[in-house]
Motif scaffolding. Structure first.
Motif, PDB file in Angstrom:
ATOM      1  N   MET A  49       0.830  -1.208   0.000  1.00  0.00           N
ATOM      2  CA  MET A  49       0.000   0.000   0.000  1.00  0.00           C
ATOM      3  C   MET A  49       0.868   1.265   0.000  1.00  0.00           C
ATOM      4  O   MET A  49       0.565   2.235  -0.696  1.00  0.00           O
ATOM      5  CB  MET A  49      -0.934   0.013   1.213  1.00  0.00           C
ATOM      6  N   ILE A  50       1.947   1.242   0.781  1.00  0.00           N
ATOM      7  CA  ILE A  50       2.861   2.388   0.804  1.00  0.00           C
ATOM      8  C   ILE A  50       3.505   2.574  -0.560  1.00  0.00           C
ATOM      9  O   ILE A  50       3.570   3.690  -1.090  1.00  0.00           O
ATOM     10  CB  ILE A  50       3.929   2.217   1.905  1.00  0.00           C
ATOM     11  N   ALA A  51       3.978   1.485  -1.151  1.00  0.00           N
ATOM     12  CA  ALA A  51       4.630   1.565  -2.463  1.00  0.00           C
ATOM     13  C   ALA A  51       3.663   2.077  -3.528  1.00  0.00           C
ATOM     14  O   ALA A  51       4.015   2.959  -4.317  1.00  0.00           O
ATOM     15  CB  ALA A  51       5.181   0.192  -2.861  1.00  0.00           C
ATOM     16  N   SER A  52       2.455   1.561  -3.538  1.00  0.00           N
ATOM     17  CA  SER A  52       1.488   2.002  -4.553  1.00  0.00           C
ATOM     18  C   SER A  52       1.091   3.463  -4.331  1.00  0.00           C
ATOM     19  O   SER A  52       0.897   4.204  -5.299  1.00  0.00           O
ATOM     20  CB  SER A  52       0.262   1.091  -4.575  1.00  0.00           C
ATOM     21  N   THR A  53       1.003   3.893  -3.081  1.00  0.00           N
ATOM     22  CA  THR A  53       0.690   5.295  -2.794  1.00  0.00           C
ATOM     23  C   THR A  53       1.789   6.210  -3.332  1.00  0.00           C
ATOM     24  O   THR A  53       1.504   7.247  -3.956  1.00  0.00           O
ATOM     25  CB  THR A  53       0.508   5.514  -1.285  1.00  0.00           C
ATOM     26  N   MET A  54       3.027   5.840  -3.113  1.00  0.00           N
ATOM     27  CA  MET A  54       4.135   6.663  -3.609  1.00  0.00           C
ATOM     28  C   MET A  54       4.164   6.693  -5.131  1.00  0.00           C
ATOM     29  O   MET A  54       4.419   7.738  -5.743  1.00  0.00           O
ATOM     30  CB  MET A  54       5.476   6.145  -3.062  1.00  0.00           C
ATOM     31  N   MET A  55       3.886   5.555  -5.769  1.00  0.00           N
ATOM     32  CA  MET A  55       3.848   5.523  -7.234  1.00  0.00           C
ATOM     33  C   MET A  55       2.727   6.409  -7.770  1.00  0.00           C
ATOM     34  O   MET A  55       2.918   7.158  -8.733  1.00  0.00           O
ATOM     35  CB  MET A  55       3.651   4.093  -7.726  1.00  0.00           C
ATOM     36  N   SER A 102      14.293  14.011   5.433  1.00  0.00           N
ATOM     37  CA  SER A 102      13.832  13.313   6.627  1.00  0.00           C
ATOM     38  C   SER A 102      13.762  11.809   6.396  1.00  0.00           C
ATOM     39  O   SER A 102      14.187  11.015   7.248  1.00  0.00           O
ATOM     40  CB  SER A 102      12.456  13.848   7.029  1.00  0.00           C
ATOM     41  N   SER A 103      13.228  11.406   5.262  1.00  0.00           N
ATOM     42  CA  SER A 103      13.136   9.974   4.986  1.00  0.00           C
ATOM     43  C   SER A 103      14.513   9.362   4.765  1.00  0.00           C
ATOM     44  O   SER A 103      14.751   8.207   5.143  1.00  0.00           O
ATOM     45  CB  SER A 103      12.224   9.708   3.782  1.00  0.00           C
ATOM     46  N   TRP A 104      15.444  10.115   4.181  1.00  0.00           N
ATOM     47  CA  TRP A 104      16.801   9.593   4.017  1.00  0.00           C
ATOM     48  C   TRP A 104      17.464   9.386   5.381  1.00  0.00           C
ATOM     49  O   TRP A 104      18.173   8.406   5.596  1.00  0.00           O
ATOM     50  CB  TRP A 104      17.646  10.510   3.149  1.00  0.00           C
ATOM     51  N   THR A 105      17.208  10.299   6.316  1.00  0.00           N
ATOM     52  CA  THR A 105      17.723  10.128   7.673  1.00  0.00           C
ATOM     53  C   THR A 105      17.171   8.853   8.295  1.00  0.00           C
ATOM     54  O   THR A 105      17.905   8.093   8.924  1.00  0.00           O
ATOM     55  CB  THR A 105      17.344  11.351   8.542  1.00  0.00           C
ATOM     56  N   ASP A 106      15.875   8.606   8.088  1.00  0.00           N
ATOM     57  CA  ASP A 106      15.273   7.371   8.599  1.00  0.00           C
ATOM     58  C   ASP A 106      15.900   6.140   7.966  1.00  0.00           C
ATOM     59  O   ASP A 106      16.165   5.145   8.652  1.00  0.00           O
ATOM     60  CB  ASP A 106      13.761   7.356   8.339  1.00  0.00           C
ATOM     61  N   VAL A 107      16.131   6.185   6.667  1.00  0.00           N
ATOM     62  CA  VAL A 107      16.751   5.049   5.968  1.00  0.00           C
ATOM     63  C   VAL A 107      18.136   4.778   6.552  1.00  0.00           C
ATOM     64  O   VAL A 107      18.486   3.624   6.855  1.00  0.00           O
ATOM     65  CB  VAL A 107      16.837   5.312   4.449  1.00  0.00           C
ATOM     66  N   PHE A 132      11.415   7.732   0.495  1.00  0.00           N
ATOM     67  CA  PHE A 132      12.521   8.468  -0.113  1.00  0.00           C
ATOM     68  C   PHE A 132      12.391   8.456  -1.637  1.00  0.00           C
ATOM     69  O   PHE A 132      12.476   9.505  -2.285  1.00  0.00           O
ATOM     70  CB  PHE A 132      13.861   7.862   0.323  1.00  0.00           C
ATOM     71  N   LEU A 133      12.158   7.281  -2.209  1.00  0.00           N
ATOM     72  CA  LEU A 133      12.053   7.168  -3.663  1.00  0.00           C
ATOM     73  C   LEU A 133      10.831   7.908  -4.203  1.00  0.00           C
ATOM     74  O   LEU A 133      10.904   8.548  -5.254  1.00  0.00           O
ATOM     75  CB  LEU A 133      12.007   5.693  -4.066  1.00  0.00           C
ATOM     76  N   GLY A 134       9.720   7.836  -3.478  1.00  0.00           N
ATOM     77  CA  GLY A 134       8.520   8.532  -3.922  1.00  0.00           C
ATOM     78  C   GLY A 134       8.705  10.038  -3.963  1.00  0.00           C
ATOM     79  O   GLY A 134       8.347  10.695  -4.955  1.00  0.00           O
ATOM     80  N   PHE A 135       9.275  10.592  -2.920  1.00  0.00           N
ATOM     81  CA  PHE A 135       9.473  12.042  -2.894  1.00  0.00           C
ATOM     82  C   PHE A 135      10.606  12.476  -3.809  1.00  0.00           C
ATOM     83  O   PHE A 135      10.571  13.581  -4.352  1.00  0.00           O
ATOM     84  CB  PHE A 135       9.654  12.540  -1.460  1.00  0.00           C
TER      85      PHE A 135
END
Length: 144
Positions: A49-55, A102-107, A132-135
């Motif tokens: 669901m997260i992946a499809s939302t980002m796409m 922020s997401s890169w910091t989390d990664v 990260f990839l989505g943004f």
């Protein structure tokens, strides 16, 4: 490329819905829980669901079909529309850049900590990298 993202997102959503349906049928008709209370199937549904939302977010940015206040925007004049478009672009870019960092910091934190998911033991940096990839994709769309 964008239509490929749409199709992949649709496949992930349909797969998630099918897995959810199978879980419900198994639980209520056969008194069987797929994977137990904290199951790999729940994680798979969440991650897809997260992946499809980002796409879909990236494709919506390309199509310029994100939510907007059309009732106000349509009443603006040409120059005011351009200024509004520039303001929206700046706010969108700044927001995407902030979330990207922020997401890169989390990664990075997930990689350093070696964190894994509870039931499937999947490295959490993989799932956090979806944001990260989505943004990053949204920033690319905004810049081009």
């Amino acid at each position: 490329m964008i239509r490929l993202l749409d199709r992949l997102a649709a496949i992930l959503l349909l797969g998630s819905m099918a897995l959810c349906f199978v879980k419900i049928v198994a639980r209520y008709l056969f008194d069987y829980s797929i994977g137990g209370a904290d199951s790999w199937s729940d994680e798979l549904i969440t991650y897809s669901m997260i992946a499809s939302t980002m796409m879909c977010f990236v494709t919506a940015m390309v199509d310029r079909s994100l939510l907007s206040m059309d009732i106000v925007y349509k009443r603006l004049s040409g120059a005011t529309k351009r200024v509004t478009d520039i303001g929206i672009w700046i706010v969108s870019l700044v927001t995407c850049v902030l979330v990207l960092f922020s997401s890169w910091t989390d990664v990075q934190l997930m990689m350093l900590a070696g964190s894994v998911s509870y039931s499937s033991q999947m490295p959490l940096y993989l799932t956090h990298s979806l944001l990260f990839l989505g943004f990053a994709g949204c920033i690319i769309v905004l810049l081009y």
